[in-house]
Design a protein around this motif. Structure first.
Motif, PDB file in Angstrom:
ATOM      1  N   MET A  40       0.901  -1.244   0.229  1.00 25.48           N
ATOM      2  CA  MET A  40      -0.048   0.012  -0.171  1.00 25.48           C
ATOM      3  C   MET A  40       0.714   1.266   0.128  1.00 25.48           C
ATOM      4  O   MET A  40       0.475   2.309  -0.247  1.00 25.48           O
ATOM      5  CB  MET A  40      -0.915   0.051   1.113  1.00 25.48           C
ATOM      6  CG  MET A  40      -1.938  -1.199   1.219  1.00 25.48           C
ATOM      7  SD  MET A  40      -3.121  -1.179  -0.439  1.00 25.48           S
ATOM      8  CE  MET A  40      -3.851   0.266  -0.573  1.00 25.48           C
ATOM      9  N   THR A  41       2.206   1.251   0.365  1.00 27.46           N
ATOM     10  CA  THR A  41       3.120   2.281   0.152  1.00 27.46           C
ATOM     11  C   THR A  41       3.403   2.760  -0.877  1.00 27.46           C
ATOM     12  O   THR A  41       4.023   3.844  -1.138  1.00 27.46           O
ATOM     13  CB  THR A  41       4.541   2.195   1.108  1.00 27.46           C
ATOM     14  OG1 THR A  41       4.944   1.077   0.539  1.00 27.46           O
ATOM     15  CG2 THR A  41       4.222   1.753   2.535  1.00 27.46           C
ATOM     16  N   LYS A  42       2.876   2.045  -2.089  1.00 28.18           N
ATOM     17  CA  LYS A  42       3.245   2.357  -3.378  1.00 28.18           C
ATOM     18  C   LYS A  42       2.009   2.942  -4.053  1.00 28.18           C
ATOM     19  O   LYS A  42       2.048   3.356  -5.369  1.00 28.18           O
ATOM     20  CB  LYS A  42       3.513   0.940  -4.258  1.00 28.18           C
ATOM     21  CG  LYS A  42       4.698   0.398  -3.646  1.00 28.18           C
ATOM     22  CD  LYS A  42       5.975   1.102  -3.604  1.00 28.18           C
ATOM     23  CE  LYS A  42       7.009   0.317  -2.988  1.00 28.18           C
ATOM     24  NZ  LYS A  42       8.268   1.031  -2.608  1.00 28.18           N
ATOM     25  N   PHE A  43       1.031   3.398  -3.085  1.00 27.46           N
ATOM     26  CA  PHE A  43       0.057   3.969  -3.876  1.00 27.46           C
ATOM     27  C   PHE A  43      -0.017   5.472  -3.150  1.00 27.46           C
ATOM     28  O   PHE A  43       0.598   5.837  -2.217  1.00 27.46           O
ATOM     29  CB  PHE A  43      -1.451   3.432  -3.307  1.00 27.46           C
ATOM     30  CG  PHE A  43      -1.620   2.224  -4.068  1.00 27.46           C
ATOM     31  CD1 PHE A  43      -2.853   2.057  -5.081  1.00 27.46           C
ATOM     32  CD2 PHE A  43      -1.042   0.898  -3.709  1.00 27.46           C
ATOM     33  CE1 PHE A  43      -2.720   1.192  -5.872  1.00 27.46           C
ATOM     34  CE2 PHE A  43      -1.214  -0.263  -4.673  1.00 27.46           C
ATOM     35  CZ  PHE A  43      -2.322  -0.121  -5.553  1.00 27.46           C
ATOM     36  N   VAL A  44      -0.742   6.328  -3.985  1.00 27.48           N
ATOM     37  CA  VAL A  44      -0.715   7.846  -3.329  1.00 27.48           C
ATOM     38  C   VAL A  44      -1.288   7.838  -1.933  1.00 27.48           C
ATOM     39  O   VAL A  44      -1.875   6.669  -1.513  1.00 27.48           O
ATOM     40  CB  VAL A  44      -1.525   8.771  -4.293  1.00 27.48           C
ATOM     41  CG1 VAL A  44      -0.851   8.778  -5.599  1.00 27.48           C
ATOM     42  CG2 VAL A  44      -2.814   8.370  -4.404  1.00 27.48           C
TER      43      VAL A  44
END
Length: 128
Positions: free
Chosen positions: A33-37
Motif C-alpha cells: 500500500m505504500t506504493k499508492f498515493v
C-alpha cells in the motif's frame, strides 16, 4: 510532450513492480500500500472487484490472501509513457507455474517527492 520511456529509464518503473510483487509474495499488504498515493482517492478494477478507495483495496487484498497464494510473474513486457509528473505504465505478463493466459496491468502513476506512486490500477486478461 509525452515521451515513451525505454532502456535504463525503465528502471524505476520495473523496481516499483518488483517491490509490489515482493510485498505480495510475503503477503505484506501494508508495504504494498505504500506504493499508492497517500490520499484515499484511488481506483482499482479488474479480475475480482471494482474498488474506489485505498482502504477498500487494502481490505480486498487482506481478504484475498486469506485463501490465495501469490505467484511470481515472468515474461514481462513494459510500455511506459511519461508527461511531467504523470505516467502510464502498461505491463503484460504470465504467471509462473500456471497455465493462465497472458495478463495486463495498467497503472496511472503520479510522481510524489521523487517516487512514482499509483493513483489508478486496472488488471485484466490481455486481449488476443
Amino acid at each position: 510532450m509525452t515521451s515513451q520511456v525505454t532502456g535504463e529509464a525503465l528502471a524505476p518503473f520495473k523496481q516499483l513492480i518488483q517491490e509490489i510483487g515482493q510485498a505480495f509474495k510475503e503477503k505484506d499488504i501494508g508495504r504494498a500500500m505504500t506504493k499508492f498515493v497517500d490520499d484515499d482517492d484511488i481506483t482499482s478494477f479488474g479480475f475480482y472487484a471494482d474498488i474506489n478507495s485505498k482502504s477498500e483495496l487494502e481490505q480486498h487484498w487482506v481478504d484475498y490472501f486469506k485463501d490465495h497464494e501469490s505467484t511470481l510473474q515472468s515474461d514481462e513486457h513494459y510500455t511506459v509513457y511519461v508527461y511531467g509528473d504523470a505516467a502510464c505504465l502498461c505491463l503484460t505478463h504470465k504467471l509462473e507455474s500456471r497455465g493462465e493466459p497472458e495478463k495486463r496491468l495498467t497503472l496511472f502513476l503520479e510522481k510524489h517527492n521523487g517516487d512514482w506512486l499509483i493513483r489508478h490500477r486496472h488488471h485484466s486478461y490481455a486481449p488476443k
